[in-house]
Design a protein around this motif. Structure first.
Motif, PDB file in Angstrom:
ATOM      1  N   SER A  64       0.852  -1.195   0.000  1.00  6.46           N
ATOM      2  CA  SER A  64       0.000   0.000   0.000  1.00  6.46           C
ATOM      3  C   SER A  64       0.885   1.240   0.000  1.00  6.46           C
ATOM      4  O   SER A  64       0.558   2.242   0.626  1.00  6.46           O
ATOM      5  CB  SER A  64      -0.914   0.006   1.231  1.00  6.46           C
ATOM      6  OG  SER A  64      -1.572  -1.217   1.397  1.00  6.46           O
ATOM      7  N   TRP A  65       2.011   1.116  -0.700  1.00  7.77           N
ATOM      8  CA  TRP A  65       2.997   2.199  -0.767  1.00  7.77           C
ATOM      9  C   TRP A  65       3.409   2.654   0.629  1.00  7.77           C
ATOM     10  O   TRP A  65       3.640   3.835   0.876  1.00  7.77           O
ATOM     11  CB  TRP A  65       2.471   3.361  -1.614  1.00  7.77           C
ATOM     12  CG  TRP A  65       1.980   2.911  -2.949  1.00  7.77           C
ATOM     13  CD1 TRP A  65       0.695   2.917  -3.401  1.00  7.77           C
ATOM     14  CD2 TRP A  65       2.759   2.343  -4.015  1.00  7.77           C
ATOM     15  NE1 TRP A  65       0.613   2.385  -4.666  1.00  7.77           N
ATOM     16  CE2 TRP A  65       1.876   2.027  -5.085  1.00  7.77           C
ATOM     17  CE3 TRP A  65       4.126   2.072  -4.179  1.00  7.77           C
ATOM     18  CZ2 TRP A  65       2.310   1.457  -6.275  1.00  7.77           C
ATOM     19  CZ3 TRP A  65       4.551   1.490  -5.368  1.00  7.77           C
ATOM     20  CH2 TRP A  65       3.659   1.200  -6.396  1.00  7.77           C
ATOM     21  N   ASN A  66       3.445   1.669   1.542  1.00  5.61           N
ATOM     22  CA  ASN A  66       3.883   1.895   2.930  1.00  5.61           C
ATOM     23  C   ASN A  66       3.077   2.973   3.645  1.00  5.61           C
ATOM     24  O   ASN A  66       3.607   3.667   4.533  1.00  5.61           O
ATOM     25  CB  ASN A  66       5.380   2.225   2.970  1.00  5.61           C
ATOM     26  CG  ASN A  66       6.243   1.034   2.600  1.00  5.61           C
ATOM     27  OD1 ASN A  66       6.015  -0.071   3.090  1.00  5.61           O
ATOM     28  ND2 ASN A  66       7.210   1.250   1.719  1.00  5.61           N
ATOM     29  N   GLN A  67       1.826   3.120   3.282  1.00  5.82           N
ATOM     30  CA  GLN A  67       0.950   4.063   3.988  1.00  5.82           C
ATOM     31  C   GLN A  67       0.596   3.453   5.342  1.00  5.82           C
ATOM     32  O   GLN A  67      -0.103   2.442   5.426  1.00  5.82           O
ATOM     33  CB  GLN A  67      -0.302   4.343   3.156  1.00  5.82           C
ATOM     34  CG  GLN A  67       0.019   5.049   1.845  1.00  5.82           C
ATOM     35  CD  GLN A  67      -1.217   5.288   1.007  1.00  5.82           C
ATOM     36  OE1 GLN A  67      -1.899   6.313   1.144  1.00  5.82           O
ATOM     37  NE2 GLN A  67      -1.517   4.352   0.119  1.00  5.82           N
ATOM     38  N   GLN A  68       1.053   4.103   6.391  1.00 12.18           N
ATOM     39  CA  GLN A  68       0.971   3.541   7.733  1.00 12.18           C
ATOM     40  C   GLN A  68      -0.461   3.393   8.230  1.00 12.18           C
ATOM     41  O   GLN A  68      -0.738   2.629   9.165  1.00 12.18           O
ATOM     42  CB  GLN A  68       1.781   4.406   8.705  1.00 12.18           C
ATOM     43  CG  GLN A  68       2.050   3.769  10.053  1.00 12.18           C
ATOM     44  CD  GLN A  68       2.857   2.476   9.964  1.00 12.18           C
ATOM     45  OE1 GLN A  68       3.667   2.310   9.057  1.00 12.18           O
ATOM     46  NE2 GLN A  68       2.640   1.573  10.907  1.00 12.18           N
ATOM     47  N   GLN A  69      -1.389   4.103   7.593  1.00 13.16           N
ATOM     48  CA  GLN A  69      -2.793   3.982   8.011  1.00 13.16           C
ATOM     49  C   GLN A  69      -3.280   2.543   7.934  1.00 13.16           C
ATOM     50  O   GLN A  69      -4.115   2.115   8.749  1.00 13.16           O
ATOM     51  CB  GLN A  69      -3.698   4.860   7.137  1.00 13.16           C
ATOM     52  CG  GLN A  69      -3.422   6.358   7.249  1.00 13.16           C
ATOM     53  CD  GLN A  69      -2.575   6.844   6.092  1.00 13.16           C
ATOM     54  OE1 GLN A  69      -1.571   6.226   5.760  1.00 13.16           O
ATOM     55  NE2 GLN A  69      -2.986   7.944   5.473  1.00 13.16           N
ATOM     56  N   VAL A  70      -2.773   1.787   6.971  1.00 17.39           N
ATOM     57  CA  VAL A  70      -3.221   0.397   6.815  1.00 17.39           C
ATOM     58  C   VAL A  70      -2.810  -0.439   8.019  1.00 17.39           C
ATOM     59  O   VAL A  70      -3.558  -1.298   8.488  1.00 17.39           O
ATOM     60  CB  VAL A  70      -2.658  -0.204   5.504  1.00 17.39           C
ATOM     61  CG1 VAL A  70      -3.003  -1.683   5.382  1.00 17.39           C
ATOM     62  CG2 VAL A  70      -3.209   0.561   4.304  1.00 17.39           C
ATOM     63  N   ALA A  71      -1.632  -0.178   8.548  1.00 13.63           N
ATOM     64  CA  ALA A  71      -1.147  -0.924   9.716  1.00 13.63           C
ATOM     65  C   ALA A  71      -1.804  -0.461  11.007  1.00 13.63           C
ATOM     66  O   ALA A  71      -2.103  -1.278  11.889  1.00 13.63           O
ATOM     67  CB  ALA A  71       0.366  -0.786   9.826  1.00 13.63           C
ATOM     68  N   ASP A  72      -2.037   0.849  11.131  1.00 10.98           N
ATOM     69  CA  ASP A  72      -2.466   1.416  12.414  1.00 10.98           C
ATOM     70  C   ASP A  72      -3.973   1.485  12.598  1.00 10.98           C
ATOM     71  O   ASP A  72      -4.449   1.678  13.725  1.00 10.98           O
ATOM     72  CB  ASP A  72      -1.890   2.826  12.573  1.00 10.98           C
ATOM     73  CG  ASP A  72      -0.378   2.811  12.786  1.00 10.98           C
ATOM     74  OD1 ASP A  72       0.146   1.752  13.164  1.00 10.98           O
ATOM     75  OD2 ASP A  72       0.265   3.851  12.575  1.00 10.98           O
ATOM     76  N   ALA A  73      -4.735   1.335  11.530  1.00 12.10           N
ATOM     77  CA  ALA A  73      -6.198   1.437  11.638  1.00 12.10           C
ATOM     78  C   ALA A  73      -6.753   0.318  12.511  1.00 12.10           C
ATOM     79  O   ALA A  73      -6.151  -0.752  12.643  1.00 12.10           O
ATOM     80  CB  ALA A  73      -6.821   1.375  10.249  1.00 12.10           C
ATOM     81  N   SER A  74      -7.907   0.575  13.074  1.00  8.99           N
ATOM     82  CA  SER A  74      -8.607  -0.461  13.834  1.00  8.99           C
ATOM     83  C   SER A  74      -8.949  -1.636  12.929  1.00  8.99           C
ATOM     84  O   SER A  74      -8.712  -2.794  13.257  1.00  8.99           O
ATOM     85  CB  SER A  74      -9.887   0.117  14.449  1.00  8.99           C
ATOM     86  OG  SER A  74     -10.708  -0.910  14.968  1.00  8.99           O
TER      87      SER A  74
END
Length: 209
Positions: A64-74
């Motif tokens: 996901s182009w290292n978009q941290q939202q994917v890792a940090d989202a609930s």
């Protein structure tokens, strides 16, 4: 808040609080809203993958182009389309109408035959493009529901669908990923939450005749 206030509150969340998890009833509201989304012909050529496995989210972040939202989202919602929309799929849809509404066959048959005939002349690419448009309708609907429910979200096209399909085994389900929506609660230090919303004047975007 009224609906306009809620839409002003909403923004594409850049940083989620990774310690906050959405209550299941909130997730249930979103899945119900997804299922109630309007789609062309009512055919619902969509499925929603709800991801809450943190290790899986970390793996998907790489694609996901290292978009941290994917890792940090609930949770991460993946909007998918059916790869095959043909006579069998359409017949199943009309069977559901008949069962739900007790509609006689003689009323349903003409429209069913029209759709079967129409889709038989469409290429796989045309059907895929049509189905993808329905996914955008569903995401738009969920963005509004998220705003009303005070759920933060970040709509994404910036991911590698082939990798998502591989990791989530979507080919086995006859699905293709189209859009991604991380959801959860904004981090207190996400400065973007304080920015004024930038939009063209409504006089420039709405034409009344």
């Amino acid at each position: 808040m009224n609906i306009i206030d809620s839409l002003h509150w909403r923004y594409a969340t850049k940083k989620f609080d990774n310690t906050e998890i959405l209550p299941q009833e909130k997730v249930n509201t979103l899945t119900e809203a997804f299922n109630l989304t309007a789609t062309s012909y009512g055919l619902q050529p969509l499925k929603l993958i709800v991801i809450k496995d943190k290790e899986l989210q970390k793996e998907l972040t790489k694609h996901s182009w290292n978009q941290q939202q994917v890792a940090d989202a609930s949770h991460v919602l993946v909007f998918c389309i059916e790869k095959t929309i043909g006579e069998q799929y359409i017949n199943s849809h009309f069977d559901n109408i008949k069962t739900t509404r007790n509609t006689p066959d003689e009323i349903l048959q003409p429209f069913k035959e029209h759709l079967v005939d129409s889709f038989s002349f469409k290429s796989a690419e045309e059907i895929s493009n049509w189905a993808a448009k329905q996914a955008y309708l569903a995401m738009g609907n969920l963005l509004t529901v998220c705003a009303i429910e005070k759920i933060d979200s970040c709509p994404m096209e910036g991911f590698i669908p082939e990798k998502y399909d591989e990791i989530l085994h979507l080919d086995e389900l006859g699905l293709s990923s189209i859009l991604v929506l991380p959801i959860g609660y904004r981090a207190k230090d996400d400065m973007f939450s304080e920015f004024k919303k930038v939009r063209r004047p409504i006089t420039d975007t709405v034409i009344t005749r």
